[in-house]
Design a protein around this motif. Structure first.
Motif, PDB file in Angstrom:
ATOM      1  N   TRP A 115      -2.650  42.723  65.558  1.00 19.50           N
ATOM      2  CA  TRP A 115      -1.433  43.007  64.771  1.00 19.50           C
ATOM      3  C   TRP A 115      -0.717  41.691  64.512  1.00 19.50           C
ATOM      4  CZ3 TRP A 115      -0.942  47.998  63.173  1.00 19.50           C
ATOM      5  CH2 TRP A 115      -1.628  48.963  63.885  1.00 19.50           C
ATOM      6  N   HIS A 116      -0.524  41.335  63.264  1.00 18.47           N
ATOM      7  CA  HIS A 116       0.173  40.087  62.902  1.00 18.47           C
ATOM      8  C   HIS A 116       1.575  40.459  62.440  1.00 18.47           C
ATOM      9  CE1 HIS A 116      -3.645  37.815  63.068  1.00 18.47           C
ATOM     10  NE2 HIS A 116      -4.168  38.922  62.572  1.00 18.47           N
ATOM     11  N   TRP A 117       2.500  40.637  63.384  1.00 12.95           N
ATOM     12  CA  TRP A 117       3.876  41.027  63.045  1.00 12.95           C
ATOM     13  C   TRP A 117       4.625  39.823  62.488  1.00 12.95           C
ATOM     14  CZ3 TRP A 117       3.967  45.943  62.605  1.00 12.95           C
ATOM     15  CH2 TRP A 117       3.231  46.753  63.464  1.00 12.95           C
ATOM     16  N   GLY A 118       5.605  40.101  61.640  1.00 13.54           N
ATOM     17  CA  GLY A 118       6.403  39.023  61.045  1.00 13.54           C
ATOM     18  C   GLY A 118       5.619  38.235  60.003  1.00 13.54           C
ATOM     19  N   ARG A 119       4.538  38.809  59.477  1.00 14.46           N
ATOM     20  CA  ARG A 119       3.701  38.095  58.507  1.00 14.46           C
ATOM     21  C   ARG A 119       3.611  38.924  57.226  1.00 14.46           C
ATOM     22  NH1 ARG A 119      -0.062  35.095  61.526  1.00 14.46           N
ATOM     23  NH2 ARG A 119      -1.011  34.329  59.596  1.00 14.46           N
ATOM     24  N   SER A 120       4.231  38.408  56.183  1.00 13.10           N
ATOM     25  CA  SER A 120       4.263  39.095  54.895  1.00 13.10           C
ATOM     26  C   SER A 120       3.049  38.697  54.069  1.00 13.10           C
ATOM     27  CB  SER A 120       5.548  38.637  54.193  1.00 13.10           C
ATOM     28  OG  SER A 120       5.913  39.546  53.239  1.00 13.10           O
ATOM     29  N   VAL A 121       2.425  39.662  53.401  1.00 14.62           N
ATOM     30  CA  VAL A 121       1.313  39.357  52.500  1.00 14.62           C
ATOM     31  C   VAL A 121       1.877  39.184  51.094  1.00 14.62           C
ATOM     32  CG1 VAL A 121      -0.818  40.249  51.469  1.00 14.62           C
ATOM     33  CG2 VAL A 121      -0.379  40.547  53.924  1.00 14.62           C
ATOM     34  N   VAL A 122       1.671  38.009  50.521  1.00 13.05           N
ATOM     35  CA  VAL A 122       2.226  37.711  49.206  1.00 13.05           C
ATOM     36  C   VAL A 122       1.331  38.299  48.118  1.00 13.05           C
ATOM     37  CG1 VAL A 122       2.990  35.825  47.683  1.00 13.05           C
ATOM     38  CG2 VAL A 122       3.167  35.581  50.162  1.00 13.05           C
ATOM     39  N   GLN A 123       0.026  38.299  48.368  1.00  9.37           N
ATOM     40  CA  GLN A 123      -0.918  38.812  47.370  1.00  9.37           C
ATOM     41  C   GLN A 123      -2.167  39.340  48.074  1.00  9.37           C
ATOM     42  OE1 GLN A 123      -1.406  36.031  44.135  1.00  9.37           O
ATOM     43  NE2 GLN A 123      -3.248  37.122  43.440  1.00  9.37           N
ATOM     44  N   ALA A 124      -2.656  40.485  47.613  1.00 16.41           N
ATOM     45  CA  ALA A 124      -3.892  41.059  48.167  1.00 16.41           C
ATOM     46  C   ALA A 124      -4.949  41.052  47.068  1.00 16.41           C
ATOM     47  CB  ALA A 124      -3.629  42.481  48.653  1.00 16.41           C
ATOM     48  N   PRO A 166      -9.536  40.843  46.283  1.00 19.07           N
ATOM     49  CA  PRO A 166     -10.789  41.217  46.946  1.00 19.07           C
ATOM     50  C   PRO A 166     -11.158  40.223  48.052  1.00 19.07           C
ATOM     51  CG  PRO A 166     -10.992  41.518  44.586  1.00 19.07           C
ATOM     52  CD  PRO A 166      -9.666  40.852  44.821  1.00 19.07           C
ATOM     53  N   GLY A 167     -11.245  40.713  49.277  1.00 23.29           N
ATOM     54  CA  GLY A 167     -11.656  39.891  50.413  1.00 23.29           C
ATOM     55  C   GLY A 167     -10.635  38.866  50.885  1.00 23.29           C
ATOM     56  N   VAL A 168      -9.442  38.835  50.284  1.00 22.68           N
ATOM     57  CA  VAL A 168      -8.455  37.804  50.655  1.00 22.68           C
ATOM     58  C   VAL A 168      -7.049  38.387  50.771  1.00 22.68           C
ATOM     59  CG1 VAL A 168      -7.506  35.529  50.075  1.00 22.68           C
ATOM     60  CG2 VAL A 168      -9.742  36.179  49.182  1.00 22.68           C
ATOM     61  N   LEU A 169      -6.370  38.046  51.848  1.00 24.20           N
ATOM     62  CA  LEU A 169      -4.931  38.300  51.949  1.00 24.20           C
ATOM     63  C   LEU A 169      -4.228  36.953  51.948  1.00 24.20           C
ATOM     64  CD1 LEU A 169      -4.702  41.156  54.627  1.00 24.20           C
ATOM     65  CD2 LEU A 169      -4.588  41.355  52.132  1.00 24.20           C
ATOM     66  N   ARG A 170      -3.317  36.771  50.981  1.00 24.46           N
ATOM     67  CA  ARG A 170      -2.570  35.507  50.918  1.00 24.46           C
ATOM     68  C   ARG A 170      -1.214  35.710  51.583  1.00 24.46           C
ATOM     69  NH1 ARG A 170      -6.084  33.170  47.285  1.00 24.46           N
ATOM     70  NH2 ARG A 170      -6.786  34.800  45.861  1.00 24.46           N
ATOM     71  N   CYS A 171      -0.985  34.917  52.627  1.00 24.59           N
ATOM     72  CA  CYS A 171       0.317  34.933  53.316  1.00 24.59           C
ATOM     73  C   CYS A 171       1.003  33.605  53.033  1.00 24.59           C
ATOM     74  CB  CYS A 171       0.119  35.101  54.823  1.00 24.59           C
ATOM     75  SG  CYS A 171      -0.672  36.656  55.259  1.00 24.59           S
ATOM     76  N   GLU A 172       2.254  33.484  53.495  1.00 20.77           N
ATOM     77  CA  GLU A 172       2.963  32.221  53.240  1.00 20.77           C
ATOM     78  C   GLU A 172       2.264  31.032  53.909  1.00 20.77           C
ATOM     79  OE1 GLU A 172       6.753  33.768  54.136  1.00 20.77           O
ATOM     80  OE2 GLU A 172       6.910  34.423  52.036  1.00 20.77           O
ATOM     81  N   ASP A 173       1.570  31.296  55.039  1.00 18.93           N
ATOM     82  CA  ASP A 173       0.914  30.183  55.749  1.00 18.93           C
ATOM     83  C   ASP A 173      -0.514  29.932  55.266  1.00 18.93           C
ATOM     84  OD1 ASP A 173      -0.290  32.450  56.653  1.00 18.93           O
ATOM     85  OD2 ASP A 173      -0.160  31.962  58.774  1.00 18.93           O
ATOM     86  N   GLY A 174      -0.946  30.614  54.220  1.00 15.52           N
ATOM     87  CA  GLY A 174      -2.291  30.350  53.687  1.00 15.52           C
ATOM     88  C   GLY A 174      -3.101  31.620  53.496  1.00 15.52           C
ATOM     89  N   GLU A 175      -4.413  31.425  53.223  1.00 13.70           N
ATOM     90  CA  GLU A 175      -5.300  32.557  52.900  1.00 13.70           C
ATOM     91  C   GLU A 175      -6.063  33.020  54.135  1.00 13.70           C
ATOM     92  OE1 GLU A 175      -6.572  31.325  48.365  1.00 13.70           O
ATOM     93  OE2 GLU A 175      -8.092  31.541  49.911  1.00 13.70           O
TER      94      GLU A 175
END
Ligand SMILES: Cc1cc2nc3c(=O)[nH]c(=O)nc-3n(C[C@H](O)[C@H](O)[C@H](O)COP(=O)(O)OP(=O)(O)OC[C@H]3O[C@@H](n4cnc5c(N)ncnc54)[C@H](O)[C@@H]3O)c2cc1C
Length: 348
Positions: free
Chosen positions: A178-187, A189-198
């Motif tokens: 569980w990655h709490w406090g981590r927002s996904v900016v874009q979803a 195919p095969g990638v979740l982009r968060c503020e700290d990277g892909e």
């Protein structure tokens, strides 16, 4: 059951730890996959998701007032799936299938008839259709219901304790990261982009509810609810008042609560409940169960239901990515069957 979407022991990324995110995480972990869930909430108990706020009515028939045949079928299927799912959890979750009651006051027959005609048009199985309840039978079924002059039983409906279920689902998925406090900016195919990277995965599920913009044209529909504490009150089933102005329901919840809901307002305002909703919902609840006059208002809450332009759920699958959204007022009713459908989708 293995999913045709990805091979066994895949690495799965889930954006959103609400109702859908928790159900998916548990089932994918149990199927042997490596599961990572990302959510801006600071911890598992933080109540941002609409799933926490829901009254937990499981009403495939009554919800047909604002849903289609697919939601109805998903609801019936989910009512079969919930007991099996809950058996997998380490702690008990209140789940009942005693039916629910539609009620109307004298003078509101027109409003009631409109809903009953709509349901009669959409429900073709007589066993599922609303069944008139006499005044004497109503007193037997729900002695504390005193106000309404008319009642109809929906025998196949149920309810679930949404707060207990949200807690138990996350607790049971112990192998999930569980990655709490981590927002996904874009979803993608095969990638979740968060503020700290892909972050790369074999498959990604986007179940961010109202946070899934701009990929989906989702909006939030404000809903307000109240928890009334009423020790000693005898109430077994969810009650729904058919009223010309307000949609009001009362849902018993362990140990001694009645959840009264819910407003439905086209606004993304998450501020506390309004005076108007308080007066209207609680006056209507009191008119159904006069004994609630001495209940204590122990909690009130507002949240946003994730809805798409047609107010219907959407499941989209492509290679490496599944998006599920638009569960609107029916999330607890349909989520297990929608997750089952998502995991059985043939490979695109
Ligand atoms: C007042 C009210 C009463 C309701 N009553 C009922 C009922 O009686 N019966 C019923 O069936 N349904 C009911 N519902 C509807 C039900 O709660 C929703 O349909 C359901 O919660 C939707 O599930 P979801 O997982 O799509 O969204 P949610 O449960 O809202 O979860 C979405 C998750 O995504 C996360 N997220 C958001 N943005 C991001 C991001 N950028 N990155 C990562 N994660 C993100 C959020 O933090 C949240 O945890 C009710 C809803 C409300 C508000």
């Amino acid at each position: 059951m293995p999913s045709p979407l990805f091979p066994s022991r895949s690495t799965i990324g889930i954006a959103g730890a609400g109702l859908l995110g928790r159900l998916l995480a548990l089932q994918l972990e149990r199927a042997g996959h490596h599961v990572h869930v990302f959510d801006p909430a600071p911890h598992a108990e933080a109540r941002g998701a609409a799933g926490w706020t829901a009254a937990g009515m499981l009403s495939p028939v009554a919800e047909l007032e604002c849903a289609d045949a697919d939601v109805f079928q998903l609801g019936l299927r989910s009512l079969e799936l919930w007991p099996r799912l809950l058996q997998q959890l380490a702690v008990p979750v209140e789940f009942r299938r005693d039916g629910s009651l539609l009620l109307a006051h004298r003078g509101d027959e027109g409003a009631a008839r409109r809903v009953l005609d709509l349901l009669a048009h959409k429900v073709h199985d007589p066993a599922l259709a609303p069944q008139p309840v006499t005044a004497a039978a109503l007193r037997e079924l729900e002695p504390s219901v005193r106000g309404p002059a008319h009642a109809w039983m929906l025998p196949h409906e149920g309810r679930i304790h949404a707060v207990q279920a949200m807690q138990a689902l996350a607790a049971a998925a112990r192998g999930v990261q569980w990655h709490w406090g981590r927002s996904v900016v874009q979803a993608d195919p095969g990638v979740l982009r968060c503020e700290d990277g892909e972050h790369r995965f074999d498959h990604v599920f986007d179940v961010r509810g109202t946070g899934a913009r701009p990929e989906l044209p989702v909006r939030g529909v404000r809903g307000e609810i109240f928890w009334l504490q009423a020790p000693g009150l005898q109430l077994t089933r969810p009650l729904r008042l058919l009223h010309p102005r307000h949609r009001v329901y009362l849902v018993p919840r362990a140990p001694d609560l009645v959840v009264v809901g819910a407003s439905e307002i086209e606004s993304e305002d998450r501020s506390p409940v309004s005076l108007r909703s308080t007066v209207e919902l609680l006056a209507a609840a009191h008119s159904v169960v006069p004994e609630l006059a001495e209940a204590r208002i122990v909690h009130s809450e507002s949240n946003l239901r994730p809805a798409l332009p047609d107010n219907l759920p959407r499941l989209e699958t492509q290679a490496g990515l599944t998006r599920i959204n638009g569960l609107f007022r029916h999330g607890w009713l349909i989520a297990p069957a929608l997750v089952e459908r998502a995991l059985q989708e043939p490979k695109p």
